[in-house]
Design a protein around this motif. Structure first.
Motif, short mmCIF file in Angstrom:
data_model
loop_
_atom_site.label_atom_id
_atom_site.label_comp_id
_atom_site.label_asym_id
_atom_site.label_seq_id
_atom_site.Cartn_x
_atom_site.Cartn_y
_atom_site.Cartn_z
N HIS A 183 0.80 -1.24 0.00
CA HIS A 183 0.00 0.00 0.00
C HIS A 183 0.82 1.28 0.00
CE1 HIS A 183 -3.62 -2.35 0.50
NE2 HIS A 183 -3.13 -2.93 1.59
N THR A 212 4.25 1.52 -1.65
CA THR A 212 5.42 1.49 -2.52
C THR A 212 5.00 1.38 -3.98
OG1 THR A 212 5.67 -0.93 -2.55
CG2 THR A 212 6.74 0.27 -0.73
N GLY A 213 5.95 1.67 -4.86
CA GLY A 213 5.69 1.53 -6.28
C GLY A 213 5.42 0.09 -6.68
N GLY A 229 3.85 -2.12 -4.88
CA GLY A 229 2.45 -2.40 -4.56
C GLY A 229 1.51 -1.83 -5.61
N ARG A 230 1.78 -0.61 -6.07
CA ARG A 230 0.94 -0.03 -7.12
C ARG A 230 1.04 -0.85 -8.40
NH1 ARG A 230 2.88 4.54 -4.40
NH2 ARG A 230 4.70 4.76 -5.78
N ALA A 231 2.23 -1.38 -8.67
CA ALA A 231 2.40 -2.22 -9.85
C ALA A 231 1.58 -3.50 -9.73
CB ALA A 231 3.88 -2.56 -10.03
N PHE A 261 -1.28 -3.93 -8.13
CA PHE A 261 -2.68 -3.60 -8.41
C PHE A 261 -2.90 -3.37 -9.90
CE2 PHE A 261 -2.76 -2.49 -3.84
CZ PHE A 261 -3.92 -3.15 -3.47
N ALA A 262 -1.94 -2.72 -10.55
CA ALA A 262 -2.06 -2.46 -11.98
C ALA A 262 -2.04 -3.76 -12.78
CB ALA A 262 -0.93 -1.54 -12.44
N ALA A 310 -0.67 -2.69 -17.94
CA ALA A 310 0.47 -2.53 -17.04
C ALA A 310 1.78 -2.75 -17.80
CB ALA A 310 0.37 -3.52 -15.88
N LYS A 335 -7.80 -5.71 -6.63
CA LYS A 335 -8.58 -5.11 -5.56
C LYS A 335 -8.27 -5.81 -4.24
CE LYS A 335 -12.51 -4.06 -8.59
NZ LYS A 335 -13.94 -4.35 -8.86
N THR A 395 -7.21 -5.22 0.31
CA THR A 395 -6.27 -4.64 1.26
C THR A 395 -5.68 -5.74 2.13
OG1 THR A 395 -7.91 -4.30 3.02
CG2 THR A 395 -7.69 -2.54 1.38
#
Length: 346
Positions: free
Chosen positions: A201, A203-204, A206-208, A210-211, A219, A282, A284
């Motif tokens: 939640h 760091t980059g 983590g965003r990757a 989700f993408a 992505a 999606k 957490t």
């Protein structure tokens, strides 16, 4: 008196606030957290001994291997992947621990070797998925059988005991952190959970994840190294799984090839129950942890009330079905309401 545009703006703001409140209320992970608290309170009021320090130490320690496995599984499922071989890798880690101990190896040497074996197993899973192009579900169903078979080859039907007492004492529920009811394995899980939450939640990477889970092709074209990241996830999952094999062995004081049999169901149920979308993109980590704890608390509560293990399995299965079905029903209901609101005259 305000202008018409100001009135319309205020109405839009009110609708936005209302949507945010409804969105928060409908978040599945929040609902699971509330349900966990409710079950805990019910247990305190209905079952003698449920709230004792000894029972809580046992309850949380009893689910700690599933909880540790749920951490990398959460990252995998967020990225649209799954690993059904985790319980078999746990069994292989336990079997290797016993076989090497029987061979006279020092325990401090055994642990790194077992961890390397877990990483190698995860690497095989990841290679088949990312380089050969096979779906992770099919791959890990196959390696589920492979790793359990290797565990049987390594140790057979034997049970190995007699591990160093200082490590065995560290893993059992009767040894707790001074001043708390938390065992050392549970404390270790808490540290790992915080680190995993930061990765997912904040760091980059983590965003990757989700993408990748939301739209893998998009992505890739956005410059995310999709295959490399997925390969890393499988390696980390194998590493965690082999570690839980050592932990399980120490907690029960026995290395067996069938240790952890069926744990993959509990891990998947915990992750999905916590609101991690099986389609990826999606969820957490809070939800996944809440799902693990809910299953652990329910299991303990049912055991204290002399509910048969078969009934506990049924309850777990029902929770798994509910965790997959309910969020989709809610999403469909909300989407229908929004569509009706958009179609209705203002």
């Amino acid at each position: 008196m305000g202008t018409e545009s100001e009135t319309r703006g205020a109405a839009d703001a009110a609708r936005t606030r209302g949507s945010l409140v409804r969105g928060l209320a409908l978040r599945w992970d929040t609902a699971v957290g509330v349900l966990l608290v409710a079950v805990f309170v019910i247990g305190l009021g209905s079952t003698d001994g449920f709230g004792s320090a000894d029972n809580l130490a046992f309850a949380f320690n009893d689910i700690v291997e599933v909880a540790v496995l749920a951490l990398p599984m959460t990252l995998l499922v967020v990225a649209g992947q799954v690993d059904l071989s985790v319980a078999s890798m746990l069994g292989l880690g336990s079997a290797l621990t016993g076989a090497l101990w029987n061979a006279g190896w020092a325990f401090e040497t055994i642990v790194p070797v077992v961890l390397l074996a877990g990483a190698a197993g995860g690497l095989l899973n990841g290679w088949l998925v990312t380089r050969v192009g096979l779906p992770s579900l099919a791959v890990t169903i196959g390696t589920l059988a492979l790793y359990r078979g290797l565990a049987s080859v390594a140790l057979g039907s034997d049970a190995v005991t007699g591990f160093p007492q200082k490590y065995a004492d560290w893993a059992v529920d009767t040894t707790t952190v001074p001043g708390t009811f938390l065992t050392y394995p549970v404390l270790l899980f808490a540290v790992l959970a915080v680190l995993t939450a930061i990765v997912l939640h904040a760091t980059g990477l983590g965003r990757a994840l989700f993408a990748i889970g939301a739209q893998e092709e998009a992505a890739y074209f956005a410059g995310i190294r999709v295959k490399r990241i997925k390969l890393l996830l499988f390696v980390v999952t194998g590493l965690f799984a082999s570690f839980t094999g050592v932990l399980f062995t120490l907690r029960y004081g026995s290395a067996r090839a069938d240790n952890g049999l069926g744990f993959e169901m509990l891990v998947i149920a915990s992750v999905l129950l916590g609101g991690i979308d099986f389609d990826g993109g999606k969820g957490t980590l809070f939800g996944a942890v809440a799902g693990v704890l809910l299953i652990g608390v329910l299991k303990n509560l049912l055991t204290l009330n002399d509910i048969a293990n078969e009934v506990q399995v049924i309850v777990t299965g029902l929770l798994l079905v509910a965790s997959v079905l309910t969020p989709r029903v809610i999403a469909a209901f909300v989407e229908r309401r929004h569509r009706r609101a958009a179609d209705s005259p203002s």
